[in-house]
Write an enzyme that holds these catalytic residues in place. Structure first.
Site, PDB file in Angstrom:
ATOM      1  N   LYS A 165     -11.747  -1.866   6.908  1.00 24.86           N
ATOM      2  CA  LYS A 165     -11.884  -2.812   7.409  1.00 24.86           C
ATOM      3  C   LYS A 165     -11.783  -2.664   8.391  1.00 24.86           C
ATOM      4  O   LYS A 165     -12.747  -3.913   9.545  1.00 24.86           O
ATOM      5  CB  LYS A 165      -9.841  -2.900   7.193  1.00 24.86           C
ATOM      6  CG  LYS A 165      -9.592  -3.459   6.056  1.00 24.86           C
ATOM      7  CD  LYS A 165      -9.164  -2.243   4.880  1.00 24.86           C
ATOM      8  CE  LYS A 165      -8.441  -2.953   3.463  1.00 24.86           C
ATOM      9  NZ  LYS A 165      -7.929  -2.255   2.644  1.00 24.86           N
TER      10      LYS A 165
ATOM     11  N   TRP B 226       0.813  -0.749  -0.040  1.00 18.93           N
ATOM     12  CA  TRP B 226      -0.238  -0.205  -0.401  1.00 18.93           C
ATOM     13  C   TRP B 226       0.231   1.193  -0.068  1.00 18.93           C
ATOM     14  O   TRP B 226       0.561   1.961  -0.919  1.00 18.93           O
ATOM     15  CB  TRP B 226      -1.125   0.062   0.696  1.00 18.93           C
ATOM     16  CG  TRP B 226      -1.869  -1.361   0.768  1.00 18.93           C
ATOM     17  CD1 TRP B 226      -2.068  -2.209   1.412  1.00 18.93           C
ATOM     18  CD2 TRP B 226      -3.126  -1.090  -0.394  1.00 18.93           C
ATOM     19  NE1 TRP B 226      -2.665  -2.920   0.449  1.00 18.93           N
ATOM     20  CE2 TRP B 226      -3.884  -2.291   0.081  1.00 18.93           C
ATOM     21  CE3 TRP B 226      -3.515   0.221  -1.156  1.00 18.93           C
ATOM     22  CZ2 TRP B 226      -5.003  -2.430  -0.856  1.00 18.93           C
ATOM     23  CZ3 TRP B 226      -4.180  -0.283  -2.340  1.00 18.93           C
ATOM     24  CH2 TRP B 226      -4.628  -1.496  -1.600  1.00 18.93           C
TER      25      TRP B 226
ATOM     26  N   ASP C 222      -1.306   6.187   6.569  1.00 23.57           N
ATOM     27  CA  ASP C 222      -2.692   5.841   6.423  1.00 23.57           C
ATOM     28  C   ASP C 222      -3.349   4.017   7.419  1.00 23.57           C
ATOM     29  O   ASP C 222      -2.032   3.682   7.336  1.00 23.57           O
ATOM     30  CB  ASP C 222      -2.544   5.295   5.058  1.00 23.57           C
ATOM     31  CG  ASP C 222      -3.124   3.749   4.249  1.00 23.57           C
ATOM     32  OD1 ASP C 222      -4.215   3.741   5.213  1.00 23.57           O
ATOM     33  OD2 ASP C 222      -3.191   3.168   3.087  1.00 23.57           O
TER      34      ASP C 222
HETATM   35  C1  LIG Z   1      -7.055  -1.449   1.309  1.00 32.35           C
HETATM   36  C2  LIG Z   1      -6.383  -0.313   1.722  1.00 32.35           C
HETATM   37  C3  LIG Z   1      -6.143   0.841   0.738  1.00 32.35           C
HETATM   38  C4  LIG Z   1      -7.071   1.000  -0.178  1.00 32.35           C
HETATM   39  O1  LIG Z   1      -7.611   1.352   0.631  1.00 32.35           O
HETATM   40  P1  LIG Z   1      -9.609   1.297  -1.014  1.00 32.35           P
HETATM   41  O2  LIG Z   1     -10.661   1.456  -0.079  1.00 32.35           O
HETATM   42  O3  LIG Z   1      -9.264   0.347  -1.942  1.00 32.35           O
HETATM   43  O4  LIG Z   1      -8.940   2.142  -2.152  1.00 32.35           O
HETATM   44  C5  LIG Z   1      -5.122   1.324   1.442  1.00 32.35           C
HETATM   45  N1  LIG Z   1      -4.253   1.676   2.099  1.00 32.35           N
HETATM   46  C6  LIG Z   1      -3.874   0.421   2.913  1.00 32.35           C
HETATM   47  C7  LIG Z   1      -2.773   0.060   4.114  1.00 32.35           C
HETATM   48  C8  LIG Z   1      -5.545  -0.422   2.802  1.00 32.35           C
HETATM   49  O5  LIG Z   1      -5.264  -1.923   3.857  1.00 32.35           O
END
Ligand SMILES: *Cc1c(COP(=O)(O)O)cnc(C)c1O
Length: 365
Positions: free
Chosen positions: A200, A102, A176
């Site tokens: 998540k 990511w 993030d």
């Molecule tokens: C799932 C995830 C993303 C991407 O998320 P989207 O909502 O599909 O754009 C980005 N960063 C992390 C750490 C993730 O787990």
């Protein structure tokens, strides 16, 4: 089939209490004569839902008043593009620490900025996070970006790694938190900006959360359309256009549920217990199961693991399904298995997985 223990990485399992509440409200919400998903986002009913979600999220994460909270439509990847637009001048330096898939994805969203990869775990297969002393940060960067938890590689900034969150001096730290938000208490004031896609730990897909120090919003950033401007979004209460109302509502229910369960201190405790159970099953298997991540940064949220012989993978997944354990297939980038242990996953689910793993090993080891 009854509800299984769902280890899906995202969209991920939601608390049963949240789904039941959403089900009950589906036809008619709070005496309004219609479902929340059928009402105007500008009406008093939805505004109440939206404002309560923000108040509850502020309580859950102890967000200081000098931080704004946005609920933008779209996912974490969308925010990865928007943060550069909103906080970096054209051509300005931005620093990225890449600790997995990511972090690499975040780099792909950058245009018209001067990207410095200050550190990367890629050469080591993303099995660790480079020591803070090895980071080559710029003095004049708009921000330093990290991925608090790498969902695919199973690498997380943990206290055992060193100073968490990492010091970045005068340059604000952007993180993030998509796959680890609300899994432990954090000091929001140590960050310039925190973002997360909801699917998540926070609720359903389609909406994100952005927590940002208000003074940073005064920065000019790049020329951008009004809809991509965080300042406009803040003024418009994240409703410049029609927001994903249902997702926002279920997010609110999920945040409320986390508060009722005891908040981030309780989820910290549960996350420790769940991670301990699963890593013990892996490490105690004598090599039948394997996790390759450096112990100091092993994720409590996402645990990738491999069977000694990948010819057994299909049988493992079939047996797991029969035992009521789903969503365990690993990401195509790594293969193998992955168990995601977000807040709604009960300790009993991880115990059931650990028991199944031992039993499977007995039959095939
Ligand atoms: C799932 C995830 C993303 C991407 O998320 P989207 O909502 O599909 O754009 C980005 N960063 C992390 C750490 C993730 O787990």
């Amino acid at each position: 089939m009854a509800r299984a223990y769902n280890f899906s990485p995202g969209p991920a399992m939601l608390p049963e209490a949240v789904l039941r509440q959403a089900q009950a409200d589906m036809l008619e919400w709070g005496g309004a004569g219609a479902s929340i998903v059928e009402m105007s986002h500008r009406g008093p009913e939805f505004l109440q839902v939206a404002r309560q979600a923000e108040a509850d999220l502020r309580e859950l994460l102890a967000i200081p008043d000098d931080y704004a909270v946005l609920f933008p439509a779209g996912g974490a990847t969308t925010q990865q593009a928007l943060i550069a637009l909103n906080f970096a001048d054209p051509g300005q330096r931005v620093d990225y620490v890449v600790s997995g898939h990511w972090g690499r994805t975040a780099l792909k969203q950058l245009v018209s900025v001067d990207v410095n990869v200050a550190a990367s775990g890629e050469a080591g297969g993303f099995r660790g996070i480079p020591a803070r002393e090895e980071w080559r940060l710029s003095d004049d960067a708009a921000y330093v970006h990290i991925t608090a938890n790498e969902t695919i590689h199973g690498v997380e900034f943990r206290p055992a790694w060193g100073h968490v969150p990492p010091e970045t001096g005068k340059v604000p730290l952007f993180a993030d938190f998509s796959s680890s938000i609300a899994s432990e208490p954090i000091d929001v004031s140590k960050y310039g900006l925190i973002y997360a896609g909801a699917q998540k730990n926070l609720g359903p897909v389609g909406i994100s959360v952005v927590i940002v120090r208000r003074d940073l919003l005064e920065r000019a950033g790049q020329p951008r359309a009004d809809i991509f401007d965080y300042r406009s979004q803040l003024k418009g209460e994240s409703m410049l256009n029609t927001p994903p109302t249902w997702n926002w509502y279920v997010l609110g229910l999920t945040v409320r549920w986390m508060l009722d369960e005891g908040g981030t201190a309780e989820f910290d405790r549960r996350s420790d217990e769940k991670a301990r159970l699963l890593y013990a099953a892996i490490d105690g298997s004598g090599g039948f199961y394997r996790n390759d991540v450096d112990a100091s940064v092993r994720s409590r949220m996402n645990v990738p693991f491999f069977l000694v012989d990948q010819a057994l993978d299909a049988a493992f997944l079939d047996g797991a399904r029969e035992a009521g354990l789903i969503g365990l297939k690993g990401h195509r980038v790594l293969g193998g298995m992955r168990a995601s242990l977000y807040n709604p996953m009960p300790v009993a689910g991880v115990q059931a997985l650990a028991d199944y793993m031992r039993e499977f090993q007995k039959r095939h080891g």
